[in-house]
Motif scaffolding. Structure first.
Motif, PDB file in Angstrom:
ATOM      1  N   ALA A   1      -8.901  -9.064  45.036  1.00  0.00           N
ATOM      2  CA  ALA A   1      -8.936  -7.603  45.034  1.00  0.00           C
ATOM      3  C   ALA A   1      -9.053  -7.070  43.613  1.00  0.00           C
ATOM      4  CB  ALA A   1      -7.674  -7.053  45.704  1.00  0.00           C
ATOM      5  N   LEU A   2      -8.261  -7.628  42.702  1.00  0.00           N
ATOM      6  CA  LEU A   2      -8.250  -7.112  41.332  1.00  0.00           C
ATOM      7  C   LEU A   2      -9.593  -7.334  40.638  1.00  0.00           C
ATOM      8  CD1 LEU A   2      -4.699  -8.313  40.254  1.00  0.00           C
ATOM      9  CD2 LEU A   2      -5.412  -5.963  40.654  1.00  0.00           C
ATOM     10  N   THR A   3     -10.273  -8.460  40.944  1.00  0.00           N
ATOM     11  CA  THR A   3     -11.519  -8.742  40.224  1.00  0.00           C
ATOM     12  C   THR A   3     -12.697  -7.915  40.701  1.00  0.00           C
ATOM     13  OG1 THR A   3     -11.343 -10.764  41.494  1.00  0.00           O
ATOM     14  CG2 THR A   3     -11.535 -11.004  39.137  1.00  0.00           C
ATOM     15  N   VAL A   4     -12.798  -7.626  42.000  1.00  0.00           N
ATOM     16  CA  VAL A   4     -14.044  -7.019  42.465  1.00  0.00           C
ATOM     17  C   VAL A   4     -14.006  -5.505  42.662  1.00  0.00           C
ATOM     18  CG1 VAL A   4     -14.874  -9.111  43.578  1.00  0.00           C
ATOM     19  CG2 VAL A   4     -13.546  -7.466  44.901  1.00  0.00           C
ATOM     20  N   SER A   5     -12.813  -4.925  42.769  1.00  0.00           N
ATOM     21  CA  SER A   5     -12.760  -3.553  43.294  1.00  0.00           C
ATOM     22  C   SER A   5     -12.925  -2.466  42.246  1.00  0.00           C
ATOM     23  CB  SER A   5     -11.410  -3.327  43.984  1.00  0.00           C
ATOM     24  OG  SER A   5     -11.017  -4.475  44.675  1.00  0.00           O
ATOM     25  N   ASP A   6     -13.518  -1.339  42.686  1.00  0.00           N
ATOM     26  CA  ASP A   6     -13.423  -0.120  41.898  1.00  0.00           C
ATOM     27  C   ASP A   6     -12.046   0.496  42.106  1.00  0.00           C
ATOM     28  OD1 ASP A   6     -16.046  -0.003  40.876  1.00  0.00           O
ATOM     29  OD2 ASP A   6     -16.792   0.672  42.820  1.00  0.00           O
ATOM     30  N   ARG A   7     -11.595   0.397  43.342  1.00  0.00           N
ATOM     31  CA  ARG A   7     -10.307   0.997  43.690  1.00  0.00           C
ATOM     32  C   ARG A   7      -9.646   0.130  44.751  1.00  0.00           C
ATOM     33  NH1 ARG A   7      -9.052   5.615  46.814  1.00  0.00           N
ATOM     34  NH2 ARG A   7     -11.256   5.807  47.346  1.00  0.00           N
ATOM     35  N   ILE A   8      -8.318   0.079  44.707  1.00  0.00           N
ATOM     36  CA  ILE A   8      -7.581  -0.753  45.664  1.00  0.00           C
ATOM     37  C   ILE A   8      -6.598   0.124  46.425  1.00  0.00           C
ATOM     38  CG2 ILE A   8      -5.919  -2.656  45.898  1.00  0.00           C
ATOM     39  CD1 ILE A   8      -7.054  -3.827  43.326  1.00  0.00           C
ATOM     40  N   ILE A   9      -6.522  -0.116  47.732  1.00  0.00           N
ATOM     41  CA  ILE A   9      -5.457   0.510  48.522  1.00  0.00           C
ATOM     42  C   ILE A   9      -4.547  -0.622  48.984  1.00  0.00           C
ATOM     43  CG2 ILE A   9      -4.916   1.650  50.697  1.00  0.00           C
ATOM     44  CD1 ILE A   9      -7.337   3.364  50.389  1.00  0.00           C
ATOM     45  N   VAL A  10      -3.289  -0.584  48.564  1.00  0.00           N
ATOM     46  CA  VAL A  10      -2.349  -1.626  48.989  1.00  0.00           C
ATOM     47  C   VAL A  10      -1.658  -1.144  50.247  1.00  0.00           C
ATOM     48  CG1 VAL A  10      -0.407  -3.088  48.340  1.00  0.00           C
ATOM     49  CG2 VAL A  10      -2.002  -2.288  46.592  1.00  0.00           C
ATOM     50  N   MET A  11      -1.732  -1.951  51.304  1.00  0.00           N
ATOM     51  CA  MET A  11      -1.125  -1.570  52.577  1.00  0.00           C
ATOM     52  C   MET A  11       0.041  -2.480  52.910  1.00  0.00           C
ATOM     53  SD  MET A  11      -4.304  -0.657  55.078  1.00  0.00           S
ATOM     54  CE  MET A  11      -3.181  -0.270  56.425  1.00  0.00           C
ATOM     55  N   ASN A  12       1.022  -1.901  53.592  1.00  0.00           N
ATOM     56  CA  ASN A  12       2.156  -2.678  54.070  1.00  0.00           C
ATOM     57  C   ASN A  12       2.690  -2.012  55.322  1.00  0.00           C
ATOM     58  OD1 ASN A  12       4.240  -4.564  54.134  1.00  0.00           O
ATOM     59  ND2 ASN A  12       5.586  -3.239  52.931  1.00  0.00           N
ATOM     60  N   ASN A  13       2.921  -2.774  56.349  1.00  0.00           N
ATOM     61  CA  ASN A  13       3.499  -2.245  57.583  1.00  0.00           C
ATOM     62  C   ASN A  13       2.761  -1.042  58.149  1.00  0.00           C
ATOM     63  OD1 ASN A  13       5.568  -3.873  58.373  1.00  0.00           O
ATOM     64  ND2 ASN A  13       6.990  -3.005  56.853  1.00  0.00           N
ATOM     65  N   GLY A  14       1.447  -1.062  58.088  1.00  0.00           N
ATOM     66  CA  GLY A  14       0.678   0.025  58.676  1.00  0.00           C
ATOM     67  C   GLY A  14       0.666   1.292  57.849  1.00  0.00           C
ATOM     68  N   GLU A  15       1.134   1.186  56.589  1.00  0.00           N
ATOM     69  CA  GLU A  15       1.136   2.365  55.732  1.00  0.00           C
ATOM     70  C   GLU A  15       0.468   2.040  54.405  1.00  0.00           C
ATOM     71  OE1 GLU A  15       5.030   4.990  56.426  1.00  0.00           O
ATOM     72  OE2 GLU A  15       5.440   2.868  56.123  1.00  0.00           O
ATOM     73  N   ILE A  16      -0.007   3.098  53.731  1.00  0.00           N
ATOM     74  CA  ILE A  16      -0.564   2.904  52.395  1.00  0.00           C
ATOM     75  C   ILE A  16       0.584   2.938  51.403  1.00  0.00           C
ATOM     76  CG2 ILE A  16      -2.005   3.944  50.609  1.00  0.00           C
ATOM     77  CD1 ILE A  16      -3.890   4.872  52.807  1.00  0.00           C
ATOM     78  N   GLU A  17       0.769   1.852  50.666  1.00  0.00           N
ATOM     79  CA  GLU A  17       1.853   1.802  49.691  1.00  0.00           C
ATOM     80  C   GLU A  17       1.433   2.469  48.395  1.00  0.00           C
ATOM     81  OE1 GLU A  17       4.974   0.149  49.156  1.00  0.00           O
ATOM     82  OE2 GLU A  17       5.281  -0.180  51.298  1.00  0.00           O
ATOM     83  N   GLN A  18       0.198   2.179  47.978  1.00  0.00           N
ATOM     84  CA  GLN A  18      -0.259   2.705  46.698  1.00  0.00           C
ATOM     85  C   GLN A  18      -1.765   2.587  46.636  1.00  0.00           C
ATOM     86  OE1 GLN A  18       1.539   0.767  43.348  1.00  0.00           O
ATOM     87  NE2 GLN A  18       0.543   2.085  41.850  1.00  0.00           N
ATOM     88  N   GLN A  19      -2.426   3.510  45.964  1.00  0.00           N
ATOM     89  CA  GLN A  19      -3.841   3.302  45.693  1.00  0.00           C
ATOM     90  C   GLN A  19      -4.166   3.634  44.259  1.00  0.00           C
ATOM     91  OE1 GLN A  19      -6.542   6.028  47.704  1.00  0.00           O
ATOM     92  NE2 GLN A  19      -4.844   6.759  48.949  1.00  0.00           N
ATOM     93  N   GLY A  20      -5.159   2.943  43.739  1.00  0.00           N
ATOM     94  CA  GLY A  20      -5.533   3.158  42.348  1.00  0.00           C
ATOM     95  C   GLY A  20      -6.529   2.109  41.913  1.00  0.00           C
TER      96      GLY A  20
END
Lengths: 282, 344
Positions: free
Chosen positions: B197-216
């Motif tokens: 995820a870190l190498t290819v993305s312009d932006r990452i959405i981290v998900m946990n338990n069906g929720e968005i934890e953080q995006q950036g």
């Protein structure tokens, strides 16, 4: 050194034992067939181990008998029809359940095991009772045979279709096809069907052989009204043991031919599969 | 409105909620990654965008068009599966042509497009091969070509690299990224691999338990994790609470109750050396427990008042002669001490 020698000895002994078991088994399996073959070729066979003289008379008689050809024709017809009808109905049903209603597959599994729970004689009597009168009086016709055979071969068809669907990962293939713009029907026709047919072909031929050799149902439900090869054999046995033997051998050869075909088709793969060399570039 | 817009999407299987009010957007040409552990709902979300899973409520738009109730074939998306899902009865050419044929294109029209795509995915000469004659990496390239040849509005990648071995995985992920840039293809990529995820993305959405934890951006997610989950999932962060840090002997702890500290911002100073107290650093004393060589870095585990501190040091600093139970001083820049939102 001693132990090695002892081991070798034991191994050789073990091998001899294996061979003996196989020989006994083969004798057990083939003796009746050889006996039947000899009997069908015998002119006279009274008090010797082998016949006193041989003749092809029984075969000549059999091959000149129109009833024999008619019986084979009927049996082939009922087998082919049944397998065709079963495939046409069952493949879409199993596919739909497998891909769209996986919970329903359990129900189908149970219902498919049911025929095994009833001895053929029992179910035959039940079927006669239901279909002898009333709106669907089909006892004595070929239709009841087809309907009953449909139930009998269902488990085999079901197993092979389901295995094929699992092997090709049908759910993923359908989804991929749908995302690429195919409707559900098109996905089934273009992507699923061509890939499960080879696997299904083998089960179809097995079912065909099974129906070919079925006796109880055809005797009880239809009897002389629709003389199948098994019924013909049964009637021959009443007249002459030797001509019945000739029927059995002819029949055996037919089944052998069919099994050979099954084996050949079992290893059949769609185009391209045969080029085994995997091109590794990475 | 963004190019892809997902609004308040909810989905549960029976009583179990798998997507809890998910909203996010993707810009045209952006490479967005949905990152999270298995079962976090990322694949369900991707499949919902493709139309392969239905949702209980919420709306989804692509290019301003409401696609919420469209069937998969009408959504104009491309999808690549973990299992490749190539059609075994079709050659490479026919696999790639499939989508165009479904779009009622004539053979004369699609042939040049398919040939061009085969060139792009670098499989020239293998047009007539069947999927089972190709290696995993080649198969996945065919799957990629098959999706791209239709020029979908959005490309959806569902763990496309997970079935491949490490070396091919790395090279293919770079190829995907280059291709995506070249075609300016809006892409949503699902993975459980944070490095990927870190190498290819312009932006990452981290998900946990069906929720968005953080995006950036990768940078933000890696250096400024917002929650304990992200900090633990994204790397080998040291996650410490204030009382734990006090017990470990740190003074001048910044405000906050829970902190994430990356192993590489901590420096090891041998106890014997007299180090000046720089302002802006927290110091403590601990004992060397053991170390592991990870390649270009060495990870030391240092016991500080019962707390295990992971410390990464470049594999050229000559610290390897540190012996077990040797006393060391740890220095942590206060600004690199990232406060976290919640105790997990």
């Amino acid at each position: 050194m001693k132990t090695v020698a002892a081991n070798g000895k034991r191994k050789a002994g073990g091998k001899r034992w294996h061979v003996a078991v196989i020989v006994v088994l083969l004798i057990y399996l083939f003796l009746p067939i050889v006996g039947t073959l000899l009997f069908s070729l015998a002119k006279e066979w009274q008090d010797e181990i082998f016949p006193n003289s041989y003749t092809l008379e029984w075969y000549a008689q059999l091959l000149a008998d129109m009833r024999f050809y008619e019986a084979i024709g009927r049996t082939v017809l009922v087998s082919v029809l049944t397998v065709a009808i079963t495939l046409t109905i069952m493949i879409p049903v199993i596919f739909v359940l497998h891909v769209y209603f996986p919970n329903g597959e359990k129900l189908l599994q149970i219902s498919i095991m049911l025929p095994f729970a009833f001895p053929p004689v029992v179910s035959a009597i039940g079927l006669i009772k239901i279909y002898s009168s009333g709106p669907l009086a089909i006892t004595g016709t070929v239709w009841i045979l087809i309907a009953v055979y449909f139930v009998l071969i269902q488990p085999f068809i079901y197993q092979s279709v389901r295995n094929s669907l699992n092997t090709i990962n049908a759910i993923d293939l359908v989804e991929a096809a749908e995302v690429l713009g195919a409707g559900k029907m098109t996905a089934f026709r273009k992507v699923v069907l061509p890939n499960i047919l080879p696997g299904t072909l083998v089960a179809s031929l097995l079912s065909f052989s099974m129906i070919f050799g079925e006796f109880v149902m055809s005797r009880m439900l239809v009897g002389g009204d629709y003389e199948t090869i098994q019924m013909f054999l049964y009637n021959q046995m009443k007249t002459s043991g030797q001509s019945a033997s000739a029927v059995v051998i002819t029949y055996f050869l037919l089944i052998l031919l069919l099994s050979g075909l099954v084996l050949k088709l079992g290893s059949w793969k769609p185009r391209g599969y045969k080029k085994a060399a995997l091109q590794e570039e990475e | 409105m963004s190019f892809v817009q997902v609004e308040h999407v909810m989905k549960s299987y029976g009583e179990v909620p798998v997507l809890k009010d998910i909203s996010f957007s993707v810009e045209e040409g952006e490479f967005l990654t949905l990152l999270g552990p298995s079962g976090c709902g990322k694949s369900t979300l991707l499949r919902a965008i493709a139309g392969l899973n239905d949702i209980d409520s919420g709306k989804m738009f692509i290019g301003g068009r409401d696609i919420t109730s469209l069937s998969p074939k009408d959504r104009q998306v491309g999808m690549v599966f973990q299992s490749y899902a190539l059609f075994p009865n079709m050659s490479v050419f026919d696999n790639i042509a499939f989508g165009l044929k479904m779009g009622k294109m004539k053979k004369a029209e699609y042939t040049p497009l398919v040939e061009q795509m085969i060139e792009i995915i670098d499989l020239k000469g293998k047009e007539n091969y069947y999927p089972n004659q190709l290696s995993g990496g080649q198969q996945q390239r065919v799957a990629l070509g098959r999706s791209l040849v239709k020029r979908p509005k959005v490309l959806l990648l569902d763990e496309p690299l997970s079935a491949l071995d490490a070396k091919i995985r790395r090279s293919l992920r770079n190829e995907i990224r280059q291709l995506q840039r070249k075609l300016n293809m809006t892409t949503i990529f699902v993975t459980h691999d944070q490095e990927e995820a870190l190498t290819v993305s312009d932006r990452i959405i981290v998900m946990n338990n069906g929720e968005i934890e953080q995006q950036g951006t990768s940078e933000e997610i890696y250096t400024l994790p917002g929650t304990e989950f992200v900090a633990r999932f994204i790397g080998s962060y040291n996650v410490w609470s204030r009382p734990e840090m006090e017990q470990a002997g740190f003074a001048d702890i910044p405000s906050g109750d829970l902190f994430a500290i990356r192993p590489e911002v901590i420096s090891i100073v041998p106890q014997a050396a007299v180090a000046a107290h720089d302002a802006g650093y927290m110091y403590t004393i601990g004992y060397m427990k053991h170390y592991a060589i990870l390649g270009n870095v060495v990870r030391y585990h240092v016991d500080i008042g019962g707390l295990d501190a992971s410390v990464d040091v470049l594999n050229d600093s000559g610290l390897l002669h540190l012996r077990e139970n040797e006393a060391v001083r740890l220095a942590i820049p206060m600004e690199k001490c990232q406060p976290l939102k919640k105790l997990g």
